[in-house]
Design an enzyme around this catalytic site. Structure first.
Site, PDB file in Angstrom:
ATOM      1  N   GLU A 489       0.472   2.781   8.244  1.00 26.14           N
ATOM      2  CA  GLU A 489       1.547   3.328   8.588  1.00 26.14           C
ATOM      3  C   GLU A 489       2.080   4.869   7.978  1.00 26.14           C
ATOM      4  O   GLU A 489       2.766   5.489   8.031  1.00 26.14           O
ATOM      5  CB  GLU A 489       2.557   2.279   8.768  1.00 26.14           C
ATOM      6  CG  GLU A 489       2.456   1.484   9.974  1.00 26.14           C
ATOM      7  CD  GLU A 489       3.686   0.087   9.554  1.00 26.14           C
ATOM      8  OE1 GLU A 489       4.349   0.048   8.326  1.00 26.14           O
ATOM      9  OE2 GLU A 489       4.118  -0.929  10.314  1.00 26.14           O
ATOM     10  N   LYS A 606      -1.924   2.475   3.690  1.00 30.98           N
ATOM     11  CA  LYS A 606      -0.681   1.851   2.873  1.00 30.98           C
ATOM     12  C   LYS A 606      -1.854   0.306   3.175  1.00 30.98           C
ATOM     13  O   LYS A 606      -1.272  -0.458   2.167  1.00 30.98           O
ATOM     14  CB  LYS A 606       0.416   1.863   3.842  1.00 30.98           C
ATOM     15  CG  LYS A 606       1.385   0.842   3.525  1.00 30.98           C
ATOM     16  CD  LYS A 606       2.516   1.067   5.230  1.00 30.98           C
ATOM     17  CE  LYS A 606       4.115  -0.029   5.230  1.00 30.98           C
ATOM     18  NZ  LYS A 606       4.817  -0.284   5.267  1.00 30.98           N
ATOM     19  N   GLN A 607      -2.239   0.083   3.950  1.00 29.70           N
ATOM     20  CA  GLN A 607      -2.853  -1.664   4.493  1.00 29.70           C
ATOM     21  C   GLN A 607      -4.374  -1.584   5.094  1.00 29.70           C
ATOM     22  O   GLN A 607      -4.357  -0.358   5.684  1.00 29.70           O
ATOM     23  CB  GLN A 607      -1.666  -2.494   4.795  1.00 29.70           C
ATOM     24  CG  GLN A 607      -1.394  -2.689   6.368  1.00 29.70           C
ATOM     25  CD  GLN A 607       0.072  -2.308   7.143  1.00 29.70           C
ATOM     26  OE1 GLN A 607       0.773  -1.621   6.392  1.00 29.70           O
ATOM     27  NE2 GLN A 607      -0.308  -3.218   7.157  1.00 29.70           N
TER      28      GLN A 607
HETATM   29  C1  BGC Z   1       4.182  -3.688   7.290  1.00 29.06           C
HETATM   30  C2  BGC Z   1       3.555  -4.223   9.292  1.00 29.06           C
HETATM   31  C3  BGC Z   1       3.688  -4.869   8.836  1.00 29.06           C
HETATM   32  C4  BGC Z   1       6.005  -5.431   8.631  1.00 29.06           C
HETATM   33  C5  BGC Z   1       6.639  -6.249   8.753  1.00 29.06           C
HETATM   34  C6  BGC Z   1       5.596  -2.983   7.511  1.00 29.06           C
HETATM   35  O1  BGC Z   1       5.287  -2.636   6.012  1.00 29.06           O
HETATM   36  O2  BGC Z   1       3.165  -2.626   7.352  1.00 29.06           O
HETATM   37  O3  BGC Z   1       2.394  -4.112   9.040  1.00 29.06           O
HETATM   38  O4  BGC Z   1       4.237  -5.668  10.694  1.00 29.06           O
HETATM   39  O5  BGC Z   1       5.819  -4.455   7.553  1.00 29.06           O
HETATM   40  O6  BGC Z   1       5.821  -7.774   8.296  1.00 29.06           O
END
Ligand code: BGC
Length: 712
Positions: A489, A606-607
């Site tokens: 994100e 971020k992930q």
């Molecule tokens: C993450 C998402 C996740 C959401 C709820 C966010 O910080 O980037 O991938 O779906 O948190 O857990």
């Protein structure tokens, strides 16, 4: 593995603390959450403190206040229990506390708290215990024991239903009515402001002096949105006063409602309150054992029992937060706090579903049935965006809702303005993720009846969305997906995000496979779906678009570009952000230095995006290519989402990087249980709970569903 709670080497089901932690109440409130899939309560303690966050939710009771996002309303508090000794309110920040122990039994969700309180020359022994029943879905029971050790004393008790709770300031409930029945049962009836869900909460107290029941009627006290039962008892030194509180909650959404919320709530409590705390606790424990613990136990041999505690804890949290009903789903923080407003994300299908598929397939079925019911909202969302088929919301609440994501977030470090949260508009991969979840369920269970009734339709509606979503690029002679947010994100408005493109492509191929199969093998279902989806036209579109769809392939260095521009951006050292404490009031460390616009131009992730894609479609890549991409992306990933650790652990294990795999497994376990007392403040992390199980079973154990769509 370091935990922020105390554990015992010989007890795999126990976590606790030996200090009252007045400054860190919120973390324990989340960790020691009590729930049964119908309702859930944060473990705020009985007496009030400034720092407390009391929350109680019933799943599926969403309400919306004006322009704010819909959320699970914070319901009246039933945990409160004020004790006055000779006119002084018991609070642990007054007087002296010794022999303190707060324990949580993971096996049955019972929380106990005991201590000696020394105040103005007297000493009191106190023990509190309580649970949310697994045997009776509406029931909460608590028991408090008070013994003055030095002098005789007058004890005054105030315990009741306190509707002055808010969701961070928003009051979802009307004032309602409060009353007494049969001189002993206190009840509050209320409803949500907008969705008009009705609630009735009833409470009843039984008092014992040295185990002999007292026949005392309460003195009633009514305030705005509050109703309390008050009792006064004189105790001699070393006499014990025990108070058992029975409380329940009913809502107009309950399927088991017989007459109405008020009558059912009262009748149920009258019946149940004849039973003792111990027998109700036993009944609840038996359900936990029979339905959950005696099945699919995961046993870990390690040099200490922390990994075993972590998996037991993760399973407890998953079960306690998983709906009893198919019209609801699991929130990103379950019911453990107000974070993410009770909304459901891709977290369910991509991170939690494997646990349910392999151990509680009926629950997996119900979680997917929710997505089937949600086709109504998803079709509306697709239509609103000018697309066809069904587009699942990034944040989901009630099945009929199109999108529930909030629009405004934290302030931008550079402009000072609130940042617009674009995920509800641009984070579209969820529509592939839901289909992927259905595929995993079908492949693991072979549940043909689910496929025919719901599964195929979900997948085909998703495939239809993608077929309308992909964009033709004339110059490059291919279909593309522009202007999205991928799992990473930190990049907005990107073109050809690797994860999104792969899952969209897979979904279209899988949809085409299903149509071809049905045409051959099951004309009845084919005909039914044909009426809704015009299958031959859809088939043609899926084949054509999937075959011309751009899915980024490894470049000369074997790296798959995360999106069209990622590889051209500046590389920075992210060590500081990787190592920062996570989840401190929801602002990641990196946002203290950069805003999103700046991050947008950096190779910071971020992930996992490419790496998660490789895990989902592992059959497409050689080990060498996966290793190269690991070497490229892992150092650039800050893990600012708790969803990040578990896929890294599994992938590291696949690559034979066993130390790294264990390191990431440890991190997954520590997301909530770890030393950081500021984590989990707004609730625990459900995807991470699923992730712990995934790492053990899918990663270390190697048991997972492998996708088998055609792949053109
Ligand atoms: C993450 C998402 C996740 C959401 C709820 C966010 O910080 O980037 O991938 O779906 O948190 O857990």
């Amino acid at each position: 593995m370091l935990f922020g709670v105390v554990t015992k080497p010989d007890d795999d089901w126990w976590i606790g603390r030996n200090t009252p932690d007045i400054d860190h109440l919120n973390k324990l409130e989340s960790l020691m959450f009590q729930g049964n899939g119908y309702f859930g309560i944060r473990s705020s303690v009985e007496e009030h403190y400034m720092e407390e966050k009391r929350d109680m939710f019933v799943l599926g009771t969403f309400d919306k206040y004006e322009d704010e996002a819909t959320e699970l309303p914070n319901l009246p508090d039933i945990v409160n229990f004020e004790i006055k000794v000779d006119g002084h309110v018991l609070k642990l920040n007054h007087g002296q506390v010794s022999n303190f122990q707060r324990s949580f039994n993971i096996r049955n969700g019972e929380m106990t708290r005991s201590f000696i309180w020394k105040f103005e020359g007297n000493e009191y022994k106190l023990k509190f215990r309580r649970f949310v029943s697994m045997a009776h879905l509406h029931l909460f029971v608590s028991k408090v024991e008070i013994t003055p050790l030095a002098n005789n004393v007058r004890i005054q008790i105030k315990s009741g239903i306190d509707g002055q709770q808010t969701n961070e300031g928003t009051q979802h409930l009307i004032e309602g009515t409060k009353r007494l029945f049969n001189a002993r049962f206190i009840q509050m009836q209320t409803r949500t402001q907008e969705s008009k869900v009705k609630f009735a909460l009833t409470e009843y107290h039984r008092l014992y002096l040295n185990k002999k029941e007292l026949s005392l009627n309460p003195h009633l006290k009514l305030n705005r949105r509050q109703v309390y039962a008050n009792y006064s008892v004189d105790l001699d030194k070393e006499q014990t006063l025990s108070v058992v509180k029975y409380a329940n909650i009913y809502t107009s959404k309950d399927r088991d409602l017989k007459i109405n919320v008020s009558a059912d709530s009262l009748a149920n409590l009258k019946k149940i309150s004849r039973l003792s705390y111990a027998s109700l606790m036993l009944e609840s424990s038996e359900v936990w054992n029979k339905k959950y613990w005696n099945k699919s136990y995961v046993e870990i041999s390690a040099h200490n029992n922390k990994p075993q505690i972590a998996i037991n804890f993760a399973r407890y949290q998953l079960i306690a937060n998983t709906p009893h009903d198919f019209e609801m789903n699991i929130g990103a923080k379950g019911m453990t706090g107000e974070g993410y407003k009770g909304h459901t994300f891709w977290d369910t299908e991509m991170f939690m579903l494997p646990y349910f598929i392999f151990t509680l397939p009926q629950k997996a079925y119900e979680l997917l049935e929710y997505r089937y019911l949600s086709l109504i909202g998803a079709k509306r969302k697709a239509h609103q965006g000018g697309f066809h088929g069904a587009q699942y919301p990034w944040e989901a609440a009630m099945p009929e809702d199109a999108e529930s994501a909030p629009i405004w977030g934290n302030a931008d470090i550079v402009t000072g303005q609130p940042m617009k949260i674009l995920s509800g508009f641009l984070e579209q991969h969820v529509t592939g993720d839901v289909a992927y979840g259905v595929m995993r369920y079908l492949k693991a269970t072979g549940d043909q009846s689910f496929a025919n009734r719901m599964g195929y339709e979900i997948i085909l509606q998703c495939a239809k969305f993608w077929a309308s979503r992909v964009e033709w690029n004339n110059e490059k002679n291919r279909y593309e997906i522009t202007d999205v947010i991928g799992p990473d994100e930190y990049k907005e408005h990107v073109s050809n995000d690797a994860f999104t493109n792969y899952i969209a492509h897979w979904c279209m191929e899988y949809g085409a496979d299903i149509i071809a199969k049905l045409r051959q093998e099951n004309t009845t279902i084919y005909d039914q779906l044909n009426q809704k989806l015009s299958l031959s036209e859809l088939f043609k579109a899926l084949i054509q678009k999937a075959s011309m769809m751009y899915v980024p392939k490894p470049n000369d260095d074997q790296i798959i570009p995360q999106d069209d521009n990622y590889l051209s951006y500046k590389i920075i050292d992210v060590t500081k952000y990787k190592n920062a404490e996570k989840d401190v009031e929801d602002v990641s460390e990196i946002f203290k230095d950069f805003d999103l616009k700046q991050l947008d131009r950096m190779q910071v992730t971020k992930q996992p995006d490419v790496l998660l894609m490789m895990l989902c479609f592992e059959e497409l890549f050689s080990k060498e290519v996966i290793q190269k991409n690991w070497d490229y992306y892992e150092p650039k990933t800050t893990h600012d989402s708790s969803l990040s650790y578990s896929p890294h652990a599994i992938l590291a294990n696949d690559l034979g990087l066993y130390d790294k795999a264990f390191e990431y497994f440890e991190k997954s376990c520590q997301v909530d249980l770890g030393m950081n007392m500021d984590s989990s403040v707004k609730g625990t992390h459900m995807a991470s709970m699923g992730g712990i199980w995934n790492v053990i079973v899918e990663g270390f154990g190697g048991v997972r569903v492998v996708n088998t769509a055609t792949h053109s």
